[in-house]
Design a protein around this motif. Structure first.
Motif: not given
Length: 465
Positions: A328-340, A356-363, A365-367
């Protein structure tokens, strides 16, 4: 206007395009030019429309309709002053021509002068034979002004003038929804249905209003009437399926979703809902099959990937969950729901650096949920990245300034960094906000908790045995 091969207008079009190729000058009457221009505009062939207007005005220089087509092009190209000048000339000649006022309204609208646009359209109303179109344009201007009451009234006038203008009906419902007037919307729709009892669109809208009010039995009846009015109405079957899901009638929901697959090309939404219904029935293999069909049909639908991922999380197959969330991330790496979910899964698999990378990316992206800040902090603390953890928590305090959970963590981290003043400051803050959360120090920083000074400060707020 679409021109068919058998239409006499198509002969005019063929002659016109032949003339352009040969540079011959052929005569067309003004009606022929109007039809040719209209055809090009409706098909987005602006350059050809401009040529036809130029040649048309050369042969019929006094034609108001051809000049109005020229105005339409000028407005489209944002040459508003030129368009306005030409309209003023036309108004002096034909002050009762509705199109002049409609085009003037277009110019005011483009200049964000929507009240003036409405004034022009009201003048057009005095001269038009097509009140529905003008009321619709007035409604749109009120929408630009976010005046939903007047917009609603204008679209109602439009629908009164043309009872089959369903775009007006949808706009009326949009206004009711924005104003949160669901009961009023139902009353209006029932009044409309008294005159048009077999209007599937109106029944569909009644059903949606009842669905939002959680009156599922009435919603179900409304969608049934929509289907009776038009048994090919895909939207009614989809909505009926949603209602049946809410009522726990999953097999019937599946039947309705499957009907939509037979009526038209399959939709990812239908596959998703079928999968959800099978999952509720405990038929996991069928659920998973339809989730996969969902993402195959529309790889950009995040709900499909999330459904597959959550399915594997629920069954504790975290490796498969990680596989699908990575896809999913490879298709849309700006989707915060995926990173969470990426962070959550890696955390469960004890892949802490990836989590940790996932939580950082979520933040990023505005989560900014409190849990996201805390999860990242605890992982950074376990990894010994105390300074990064502190920076993370200080940012978190900007969004959650009264969180004892953040304050106690900051206290423990500052003690670990030998910054006593800051540590005691945040320890006192945490105790003032909610002393019961002192347990965070005890659990996450047991060595700090054993310090006499720390226990004394905590004891001043709460009695430790």
């Amino acid at each position: 206007m679409q021109l068919s091969h058998n239409d006499e207008n198509n002969f005019s079009l063929t002659r016109f395009e032949s003339m352009l190729k040969t540079n011959d000058v052929l005569f067309f009457d003004s009606n022929e030019f109007e039809n040719i221009i209209n055809y090009y505009l409706e098909n987005g062939k602006i350059a050809l429309a401009k040529k036809a207007i130029k040649l048309g005005l050369a042969q019929h220089p006094s034609s108001t309709n051809l000049k109005l087509f020229k105005v339409e092009i000028l407005v489209f190209e944002d040459k508003l002053d030129l368009a306005d000048g030409l309209l003023n000339e036309l108004q002096d000649l034909e002050s009762s021509n509705e199109e002049i006022y409609i085009q003037k309204a277009q110019i005011f609208s483009k200049r964000d002068e929507h009240l003036k646009a409405i004034q022009m359209l009201e003048m057009a109303l005095e001269n038009t034979l097509d009140e529905a179109e003008v009321y619709s344009l007035i409604g749109m201007e009120y929408l630009f002004l976010e005046d939903f009451e007047n917009a609603k009234y204008s679209f109602m006038q439009c629908l009164e003038a043309d009872e089959e203008d369903y775009s007006a009906l949808y706009n009326i419902m949009y206004c009711f929804d924005f104003l949160d007037q669901k009961e009023d919307a139902i009353d209006y729709l029932n009044m409309y249905l008294d005159k048009n009892p077999y209007c599937e669109v109106a029944w569909h809208q009644v059903g949606k209003q009842y669905f939002d009010l959680k009156d599922y039995q009435k919603a179900l009846s409304a969608f049934d009437f929509a289907i009776i009015s038009d048994d090919n109405f895909i939207g009614a079957y989809l909505e009926k399926g949603k209602v049946l899901e809410k009522l726990g009638r999953y097999n019937e929901a599946i039947e309705n979703y499957k009907i939509t697959l037979e009526l038209d090309d399959p939709t990812s939404f239908a596959y998703l809902r079928i999968g959800k219904s099978f999952e509720k029935l405990g038929l996991d293999e069928l659920a998973l099959k339809h989730y996969k069909q969902c993402v195959h049909e529309d790889p950009l639908l995040d709900k499909g990937w999330i459904a597959i991922t959550d399915f594997h999380i629920r069954t504790k197959n975290f490796q498969k969950a990680l596989y699908y969330i990575n896809k999913a991330i490879s298709i849309d790496e700006e989707n915060v729901l995926y990173w969470k979910r990426y962070a959550k899964i890696n955390n469960r698999l004890k892949f802490y650096e990836e989590a940790e990378i996932g939580y950082k990316k979520s933040l990023e992206l505005g989560n900014y949920e409190l849990e996201t800040w805390i999860k990242r902090c605890d992982i950074l603390t376990d990894l010994g990245e105390f300074e990064i953890a502190v920076n993370n928590l200080n940012q978190a305090l900007e969004f959650h300034p009264d969180s004892a959970e953040l304050e106690f963590r900051l206290a423990g981290l500052y003690f670990n960094l030998n910054e006593g003043d800051k540590a005691y400051y945040h320890l006192n803050n945490g105790l003032k906000i909610d002393a019961e959360y002192y347990i965070i120090i005890e659990e996450l920083f047991p060595q700090i908790f054993q310090r006499k000074s720390v226990k004394e400060i905590i004891n001043s707020f709460i009695n430790l045995s």
